[in-house]
Enzyme design. Structure first.
Site, PDB file in Angstrom:
ATOM      1  N   HIS A   1       7.597   1.262 -10.762  1.00  0.00           N
ATOM      2  CA  HIS A   1       6.407   0.913  -9.981  1.00  0.00           C
ATOM      3  C   HIS A   1       5.166   1.333 -10.752  1.00  0.00           C
ATOM      4  O   HIS A   1       5.167   2.328 -11.467  1.00  0.00           O
ATOM      5  CB  HIS A   1       6.417   1.553  -8.591  1.00  0.00           C
ATOM      6  CG  HIS A   1       6.681   3.023  -8.580  1.00  0.00           C
ATOM      7  ND1 HIS A   1       7.935   3.560  -8.762  1.00  0.00           N
ATOM      8  CD2 HIS A   1       5.851   4.077  -8.410  1.00  0.00           C
ATOM      9  CE1 HIS A   1       7.879   4.877  -8.701  1.00  0.00           C
ATOM     10  NE2 HIS A   1       6.618   5.224  -8.497  1.00  0.00           N
TER      11      HIS A   1
ATOM     12  N   ARG B   1       0.840  -1.205   0.000  1.00  0.00           N
ATOM     13  CA  ARG B   1       0.000   0.000   0.000  1.00  0.00           C
ATOM     14  C   ARG B   1       0.873   1.253   0.000  1.00  0.00           C
ATOM     15  O   ARG B   1       1.876   1.324   0.713  1.00  0.00           O
ATOM     16  CB  ARG B   1      -0.938  -0.002   1.210  1.00  0.00           C
ATOM     17  CG  ARG B   1      -1.908  -1.158   1.145  1.00  0.00           C
ATOM     18  CD  ARG B   1      -3.129  -1.000   2.019  1.00  0.00           C
ATOM     19  NE  ARG B   1      -3.891  -2.246   2.013  1.00  0.00           N
ATOM     20  CZ  ARG B   1      -4.738  -2.609   1.047  1.00  0.00           C
ATOM     21  NH1 ARG B   1      -4.980  -1.799   0.037  1.00  0.00           N
ATOM     22  NH2 ARG B   1      -5.369  -3.768   1.095  1.00  0.00           N
TER      23      ARG B   1
ATOM     24  N   HIS C   1       1.290   2.366 -10.080  1.00  0.00           N
ATOM     25  CA  HIS C   1       0.256   2.747  -9.119  1.00  0.00           C
ATOM     26  C   HIS C   1      -1.039   2.060  -9.550  1.00  0.00           C
ATOM     27  O   HIS C   1      -1.510   2.273 -10.673  1.00  0.00           O
ATOM     28  CB  HIS C   1       0.020   4.258  -9.147  1.00  0.00           C
ATOM     29  CG  HIS C   1       1.195   5.102  -8.742  1.00  0.00           C
ATOM     30  ND1 HIS C   1       1.299   5.673  -7.501  1.00  0.00           N
ATOM     31  CD2 HIS C   1       2.302   5.477  -9.422  1.00  0.00           C
ATOM     32  CE1 HIS C   1       2.422   6.378  -7.430  1.00  0.00           C
ATOM     33  NE2 HIS C   1       3.053   6.279  -8.586  1.00  0.00           N
TER      34      HIS C   1
HETATM   35  P1  AMP Z   1       6.091   8.257  -7.884  1.00  0.00           P
HETATM   36  O1  AMP Z   1       5.969   9.674  -7.353  1.00  0.00           O
HETATM   37  O2  AMP Z   1       5.245   7.984  -9.083  1.00  0.00           O
HETATM   38  O3  AMP Z   1       7.553   7.900  -8.082  1.00  0.00           O
HETATM   39  O4  AMP Z   1       5.503   7.315  -6.762  1.00  0.00           O
HETATM   40  C1  AMP Z   1       6.189   7.038  -5.579  1.00  0.00           C
HETATM   41  C2  AMP Z   1       5.151   6.672  -4.556  1.00  0.00           C
HETATM   42  O5  AMP Z   1       5.811   6.035  -3.477  1.00  0.00           O
HETATM   43  C3  AMP Z   1       4.393   7.856  -3.963  1.00  0.00           C
HETATM   44  O6  AMP Z   1       2.998   7.714  -4.244  1.00  0.00           O
HETATM   45  C4  AMP Z   1       4.704   7.781  -2.477  1.00  0.00           C
HETATM   46  O7  AMP Z   1       3.602   8.118  -1.658  1.00  0.00           O
HETATM   47  C5  AMP Z   1       5.102   6.321  -2.306  1.00  0.00           C
HETATM   48  N1  AMP Z   1       5.981   6.033  -1.197  1.00  0.00           N
HETATM   49  C6  AMP Z   1       7.093   6.710  -0.814  1.00  0.00           C
HETATM   50  N2  AMP Z   1       7.672   6.105   0.249  1.00  0.00           N
HETATM   51  C7  AMP Z   1       6.906   5.025   0.538  1.00  0.00           C
HETATM   52  C8  AMP Z   1       6.979   3.993   1.539  1.00  0.00           C
HETATM   53  N3  AMP Z   1       7.953   3.963   2.463  1.00  0.00           N
HETATM   54  N4  AMP Z   1       6.013   3.061   1.558  1.00  0.00           N
HETATM   55  C9  AMP Z   1       5.016   3.071   0.650  1.00  0.00           C
HETATM   56  N5  AMP Z   1       4.900   4.013  -0.335  1.00  0.00           N
HETATM   57  C10 AMP Z   1       5.829   4.971  -0.382  1.00  0.00           C
END
Ligand code: AMP
Length: 118
Positions: free
Chosen positions: A104, A33, A106
């Site tokens: 990743h 999540r 989403h």
């Molecule tokens: P992006 O901005 O598309 O690179 O997505 C990175 C995502 O990682 C963001 O939606 C963040 O909220 C999420 N994120 C960052 N650190 C963590 C973490 N420790 N656990 C889960 N999600 C994270």
């Protein structure tokens, strides 16, 4: 590029060094999540091996992408968002809004989404 990057945030989550709420895992894929969800269901689906982003994918990653998208479809069904529909997004680079340099997807659902995204 080595499969495993010591300082990569999502590699560290894969290794269990940083806690995450895991919702699916197999030998190639981990899903957990998002720590700052932007929709009622917001899950990140990542390859366990380090890949920087969509921009780093090659033909050789075809099987891995099949595994990732197969996991996404399965998780969406398990989360109960498949019938209503959902969104799958992968941000690439600075203008794409990528903040974590480990590929990743989403998986977002539980509400309607606007198009085009902002
Ligand atoms: P992006 O901005 O598309 O690179 O997505 C990175 C995502 O990682 C963001 O939606 C963040 O909220 C999420 N994120 C960052 N650190 C963590 C973490 N420790 N656990 C889960 N999600 C994270």
């Amino acid at each position: 590029m080595p499969d495993d990057q010591p300082d990569c945030l999502f590699c560290r989550i894969v290794r269990g060094e940083i806690p995450a709420t895991r919702v699916y895992e197999d030998d190639a894929v981990l899903a957990f999540r998002d720590i700052a969800p932007r929709s009622p269901t917001h899950i990140l689906v990542v390859p366990k091996k380090h890949v920087g982003s969509v921009a780093d994918l090659t033909d050789a990653d075809g099987p891995l992408l099949g595994r990732l998208f197969g996991a996404i479809a399965r998780i969406a069904r398990d989360e109960g968002i498949a019938d209503a529909g959902y969104r799958v997004v992968s941000n690439v680079g600075r203008w794409g809004g990528q903040t974590v340099d480990h590929l990743h997807f989403h998986l977002m659902g539980g509400r309607a989404f606007a198009w085009p995204p902002g």
